[in-house]
Design a protein around this motif. Structure first.
Motif, PDB file in Angstrom:
ATOM      1  N   THR A  61      -5.084 -10.511  -2.590  1.00 12.31           N
ATOM      2  CA  THR A  61      -4.610  -9.640  -1.524  1.00 12.31           C
ATOM      3  C   THR A  61      -3.063  -9.159  -2.029  1.00 12.31           C
ATOM      4  OG1 THR A  61      -5.625 -10.648   0.041  1.00 12.31           O
ATOM      5  CG2 THR A  61      -3.804  -9.733   0.761  1.00 12.31           C
ATOM      6  N   THR A  62      -2.486  -9.780  -2.762  1.00 12.57           N
ATOM      7  CA  THR A  62      -1.143  -9.796  -3.105  1.00 12.57           C
ATOM      8  C   THR A  62      -1.518  -8.455  -3.957  1.00 12.57           C
ATOM      9  OG1 THR A  62      -0.455 -11.932  -2.972  1.00 12.57           O
ATOM     10  CG2 THR A  62       0.902 -10.516  -4.279  1.00 12.57           C
ATOM     11  N   THR A  63      -2.133  -8.552  -4.957  1.00 13.43           N
ATOM     12  CA  THR A  63      -2.202  -7.128  -5.806  1.00 13.43           C
ATOM     13  C   THR A  63      -2.487  -5.968  -5.013  1.00 13.43           C
ATOM     14  OG1 THR A  63      -3.208  -8.850  -7.577  1.00 13.43           O
ATOM     15  CG2 THR A  63      -3.730  -6.253  -7.656  1.00 13.43           C
ATOM     16  N   GLY A  64      -3.531  -6.042  -4.063  1.00 18.39           N
ATOM     17  CA  GLY A  64      -3.914  -4.956  -3.053  1.00 18.39           C
ATOM     18  C   GLY A  64      -2.808  -4.436  -2.420  1.00 18.39           C
ATOM     19  N   ARG A  65      -1.918  -5.364  -1.982  1.00 16.91           N
ATOM     20  CA  ARG A  65      -0.827  -4.977  -1.075  1.00 16.91           C
ATOM     21  C   ARG A  65       0.241  -4.129  -1.894  1.00 16.91           C
ATOM     22  NH1 ARG A  65      -0.513  -7.543   4.101  1.00 16.91           N
ATOM     23  NH2 ARG A  65       1.720  -7.375   3.967  1.00 16.91           N
ATOM     24  N   LEU A  66       0.296  -4.580  -3.180  1.00 14.18           N
ATOM     25  CA  LEU A  66       1.374  -4.294  -4.231  1.00 14.18           C
ATOM     26  C   LEU A  66       1.023  -2.495  -4.431  1.00 14.18           C
ATOM     27  CD1 LEU A  66       1.775  -7.067  -6.801  1.00 14.18           C
ATOM     28  CD2 LEU A  66       3.501  -5.991  -5.492  1.00 14.18           C
ATOM     29  N   LEU A  67      -0.523  -2.402  -4.753  1.00 13.51           N
ATOM     30  CA  LEU A  67      -1.082  -1.095  -4.814  1.00 13.51           C
ATOM     31  C   LEU A  67      -0.766  -0.036  -3.880  1.00 13.51           C
ATOM     32  CD1 LEU A  67      -4.305  -1.760  -6.876  1.00 13.51           C
ATOM     33  CD2 LEU A  67      -2.156  -1.880  -7.612  1.00 13.51           C
ATOM     34  N   VAL A  68      -0.759  -0.436  -2.597  1.00 11.82           N
ATOM     35  CA  VAL A  68      -0.529   0.571  -1.689  1.00 11.82           C
ATOM     36  C   VAL A  68       0.973   0.382  -1.000  1.00 11.82           C
ATOM     37  CG1 VAL A  68      -2.791   0.476  -0.877  1.00 11.82           C
ATOM     38  CG2 VAL A  68      -1.374  -0.950   0.245  1.00 11.82           C
ATOM     39  N   ARG A  69       1.842  -0.250  -1.688  1.00 15.70           N
ATOM     40  CA  ARG A  69       3.241  -0.224  -1.439  1.00 15.70           C
ATOM     41  C   ARG A  69       3.723  -0.934  -0.184  1.00 15.70           C
ATOM     42  NH1 ARG A  69       7.928   3.715  -2.523  1.00 15.70           N
ATOM     43  NH2 ARG A  69       7.443   4.377  -0.096  1.00 15.70           N
ATOM     44  N   LEU A  70       2.676  -2.125   0.389  1.00 14.09           N
ATOM     45  CA  LEU A  70       3.101  -2.881   1.248  1.00 14.09           C
ATOM     46  C   LEU A  70       3.979  -4.043   1.035  1.00 14.09           C
ATOM     47  CD1 LEU A  70      -0.388  -3.320   3.478  1.00 14.09           C
ATOM     48  CD2 LEU A  70       1.987  -2.374   4.108  1.00 14.09           C
ATOM     49  N   LEU A  71       3.957  -4.170  -0.450  1.00 18.35           N
ATOM     50  CA  LEU A  71       4.637  -5.441  -1.100  1.00 18.35           C
ATOM     51  C   LEU A  71       5.551  -4.681  -2.094  1.00 18.35           C
ATOM     52  CD1 LEU A  71       2.615  -8.406  -1.461  1.00 18.35           C
ATOM     53  CD2 LEU A  71       4.789  -8.162  -0.215  1.00 18.35           C
ATOM     54  N   LYS A  72       6.649  -5.024  -2.324  1.00 22.42           N
ATOM     55  CA  LYS A  72       7.427  -4.438  -3.472  1.00 22.42           C
ATOM     56  C   LYS A  72       7.213  -5.399  -4.894  1.00 22.42           C
ATOM     57  CE  LYS A  72      12.072  -2.739  -4.270  1.00 22.42           C
ATOM     58  NZ  LYS A  72      11.737  -2.986  -5.670  1.00 22.42           N
ATOM     59  N   ALA A  73       6.960  -4.941  -5.895  1.00 19.89           N
ATOM     60  CA  ALA A  73       6.739  -5.727  -7.075  1.00 19.89           C
ATOM     61  C   ALA A  73       7.984  -6.354  -7.610  1.00 19.89           C
ATOM     62  CB  ALA A  73       6.098  -4.885  -8.154  1.00 19.89           C
ATOM     63  N   THR A  74       7.945  -7.486  -8.007  1.00 13.08           N
ATOM     64  CA  THR A  74       9.188  -8.355  -8.783  1.00 13.08           C
ATOM     65  C   THR A  74       9.433  -7.609 -10.165  1.00 13.08           C
ATOM     66  OG1 THR A  74       8.306 -10.291  -7.796  1.00 13.08           O
ATOM     67  CG2 THR A  74       9.761 -10.668  -9.574  1.00 13.08           C
ATOM     68  N   SER A  75       8.106  -7.252 -10.814  1.00 15.26           N
ATOM     69  CA  SER A  75       8.488  -6.386 -12.198  1.00 15.26           C
ATOM     70  C   SER A  75       6.921  -5.745 -12.410  1.00 15.26           C
ATOM     71  CB  SER A  75       8.812  -7.334 -13.205  1.00 15.26           C
ATOM     72  OG  SER A  75       7.999  -8.329 -13.517  1.00 15.26           O
ATOM     73  N   GLY A  76       7.198  -4.865 -13.384  1.00  8.83           N
ATOM     74  CA  GLY A  76       6.192  -4.140 -13.619  1.00  8.83           C
ATOM     75  C   GLY A  76       5.925  -2.857 -12.890  1.00  8.83           C
ATOM     76  N   GLU A  77       4.834  -2.214 -13.287  1.00  6.19           N
ATOM     77  CA  GLU A  77       4.535  -0.931 -12.758  1.00  6.19           C
ATOM     78  C   GLU A  77       3.240  -0.779 -12.180  1.00  6.19           C
ATOM     79  OE1 GLU A  77       4.929   2.013 -15.833  1.00  6.19           O
ATOM     80  OE2 GLU A  77       6.960   1.649 -15.979  1.00  6.19           O
ATOM     81  N   VAL A  78       3.144   0.202 -10.987  1.00 10.98           N
ATOM     82  CA  VAL A  78       1.966   0.712 -10.620  1.00 10.98           C
ATOM     83  C   VAL A  78       2.114   2.073 -10.711  1.00 10.98           C
ATOM     84  CG1 VAL A  78       0.437   0.925  -8.580  1.00 10.98           C
ATOM     85  CG2 VAL A  78       1.816  -1.102  -8.984  1.00 10.98           C
ATOM     86  N   ARG A  79       1.251   2.727 -11.463  1.00  6.15           N
ATOM     87  CA  ARG A  79       1.281   4.197 -11.511  1.00  6.15           C
ATOM     88  C   ARG A  79      -0.034   4.939 -10.849  1.00  6.15           C
ATOM     89  NH1 ARG A  79       4.745   6.490 -14.904  1.00  6.15           N
ATOM     90  NH2 ARG A  79       6.184   5.036 -15.964  1.00  6.15           N
ATOM     91  N   PHE A  80       0.528   5.920 -10.012  1.00  3.96           N
ATOM     92  CA  PHE A  80      -0.618   6.562  -9.104  1.00  3.96           C
ATOM     93  C   PHE A  80      -0.351   8.059  -9.811  1.00  3.96           C
ATOM     94  CE2 PHE A  80      -2.026   9.222  -5.747  1.00  3.96           C
ATOM     95  CZ  PHE A  80      -3.115   8.458  -5.298  1.00  3.96           C
ATOM     96  N   ARG A  81      -1.736   8.386 -10.329  1.00  3.73           N
ATOM     97  CA  ARG A  81      -1.657   9.615 -11.044  1.00  3.73           C
ATOM     98  C   ARG A  81      -0.191   9.866 -11.712  1.00  3.73           C
ATOM     99  NH1 ARG A  81      -5.733  12.407  -9.433  1.00  3.73           N
ATOM    100  NH2 ARG A  81      -6.359  12.663  -7.336  1.00  3.73           N
ATOM    101  N   GLY A  82       0.003   8.843 -12.721  1.00  2.00           N
ATOM    102  CA  GLY A  82       1.119   8.915 -13.662  1.00  2.00           C
ATOM    103  C   GLY A  82       2.485   8.585 -13.129  1.00  2.00           C
ATOM    104  N   THR A  83       2.829   8.871 -11.809  1.00  2.00           N
ATOM    105  CA  THR A  83       4.039   8.443 -11.451  1.00  2.00           C
ATOM    106  C   THR A  83       4.104   6.990 -10.694  1.00  2.00           C
ATOM    107  OG1 THR A  83       3.933  10.584 -10.452  1.00  2.00           O
ATOM    108  CG2 THR A  83       5.646   9.152  -9.711  1.00  2.00           C
ATOM    109  N   ASP A  84       5.061   6.382 -11.399  1.00  2.37           N
ATOM    110  CA  ASP A  84       5.563   5.174 -10.805  1.00  2.37           C
ATOM    111  C   ASP A  84       5.727   5.094  -9.217  1.00  2.37           C
ATOM    112  OD1 ASP A  84       6.183   2.267 -10.473  1.00  2.37           O
ATOM    113  OD2 ASP A  84       8.110   2.435 -11.849  1.00  2.37           O
ATOM    114  N   ILE A  85       5.036   4.139  -8.375  1.00  2.92           N
ATOM    115  CA  ILE A  85       5.157   4.338  -7.160  1.00  2.92           C
ATOM    116  C   ILE A  85       6.448   3.520  -6.476  1.00  2.92           C
ATOM    117  CG2 ILE A  85       2.687   4.491  -6.606  1.00  2.92           C
ATOM    118  CD1 ILE A  85       2.465   1.681  -5.602  1.00  2.92           C
TER     119      ILE A  85
END
Ligand SMILES: Nc1ncnc2c1ncn2[C@@H]1O[C@H](COP(=O)(O)OP(=O)(O)OP(=O)(O)O)[C@@H](O)[C@H]1O
Ligand SMILES: [Mg+2]
Length: 321
Positions: free
Chosen positions: A50-74
């Protein structure tokens, strides 16, 4: 074939600061989700799905690392483009009982994202749009003025789905979307996800602790253990030829497959380590039926491969059971 990555995770981490200490809920996760595919994410309770899922839709802010949506870091989006992203990536929750506001009518719940994004000025237009979203989600618009408690579980989940569709998303996180429903209703909701995917070219991250659901709906499967991905491959590879001892154990618990392959059910013993101060060695070591001395010394030597990934030093050395 689908081949372009819609979403790419790179060394994604989320630490929660708890009374016990720093809890590493998601600990260096890297994978991609391809446009139009369903990627299944499985693993036992508390492993970080769930934490992973919430990070992917920006319900949570990551401590570090990247999530790119169509190449852009969300995480680097401006307020405005962040709001636009919210519409493109939505989440459907496990429990349609607690995820819908009991004081709002079905129409209001579904229309809320449209209101927030100021897409319609007149209430009648909003409600008309809500009704057409209900149509897509397979729930009769005559429930527009009902309240969540008046609906059964299946219909309630359809309300959650209609709401998730409101802003025309490209990507949905489905977080155990059928686990709380009666078995008889589960298949209907799974079919609905399939239809919606075809119709709107949606990309899904399908989260479940139960592999038997995931294997029917996913093109690829990622297996998670204590905040890390331990195996990733096509559904066929992971189900019929699991390489990580933890995936093997999970799959041995699915009755029909276990019988087909004449596998015995693997019961895991040993203590589950705490995600607060996780061990520096392989995290599965304490429960692994195949563990060897080398597993205690080798640390995270593995890179994420594009198609098949197995986080096990024994497999990497070509060690076969
Ligand atoms: N807001 C939070 N604050 C502190 N710890 C949290 C928070 N959210 C999750 N955790 C912890 O992070 C870990 C991962 O939780 P998460 O909910 O992502 O697991 P999960 O795989 O979805 O489990 P389940 O199958 O039970 O839904 C757990 O140890 C959980 O207790
Ligand atoms: Mg969860």
């Amino acid at each position: 074939m689908h081949s372009r990555a819609l979403i790419e995770l790179h060394q994604l981490k989320k630490v929660f600061h708890t009374n016990q200490g720093a809890l590493h809920a998601v600990d260096g996760v890297s994978f991609s989700i391809l446009e139009g595919e369903t990627l299944g994410l499985v693993g036992e309770s508390g492993c970080g799905k769930t934490t992973t899922g919430r990070l992917l839709v920006r319900l949570l802010k990551a401590t570090s690392g990247e999530v790119r949506f169509r190449g852009t870091d969300i995480q680097s989006l401006t307020r405005r483009s962040g709001k636009e992203f919210t519409g493109k990536a939505q989440i459907v929750f496990q429990d349609p009982f607690s995820s819908l506001d009991p004081r709002m009518s079905v129409g209001e719940i579904i229309a809320e994202p449209l209101t927030v994004h100021r897409l319609y000025r007149k209430r009648s237009d909003l409600m008309q749009q809500a009704a057409s979203l209900m149509d897509y989600a397979g729930i009769s618009p005559r429930h527009l003025n009902s309240y969540p408690h008046e609906l059964d579980g299946g219909r309630r989940q359809r309300v959650g789905i209609a709401r998730a569709l409101a802003l025309k998303p490209e990507f949905l996180v489905l977080d155990e979307p059928v686990s709380a429903l009666d078995v008889s209703i589960q298949a209907q909701i799974l079919n609905l996800f399939d239809d919606l995917q075809q119709e709107f070219n949606l990309t899904y991250l399908f989260i479940a602790h139960d592999l038997s659901v995931v294997k029917h709906v996913s093109q690829r499967i990622a297996v998670m253990y204590m905040g890390q991905i331990v195996e990733l491959g096509t559904a066929d590879e992971v189900i019929h030829d699991p390489q990580h001892p933890y995936s093997e154990a999970l799959i041995s618990a699915i009755p029909r497959i276990a019988k087909d392959r004449q596998r015995r059910r693997i019961i895991l013993e040993g203590d589950v380590p705490s995600p607060v101060n996780p061990p520096k060695i392989c995290r599965f070591y304490s429960r692994c039926p195949r563990r060897k001395d080398i597993c205690r010394t080798a640390v995270d030597l593995l890179e994420t491969l594009p198609d098949r990934y197995v986080r096990c030093i024994l497999r990497q050395q070509g060690d076969t059971p």
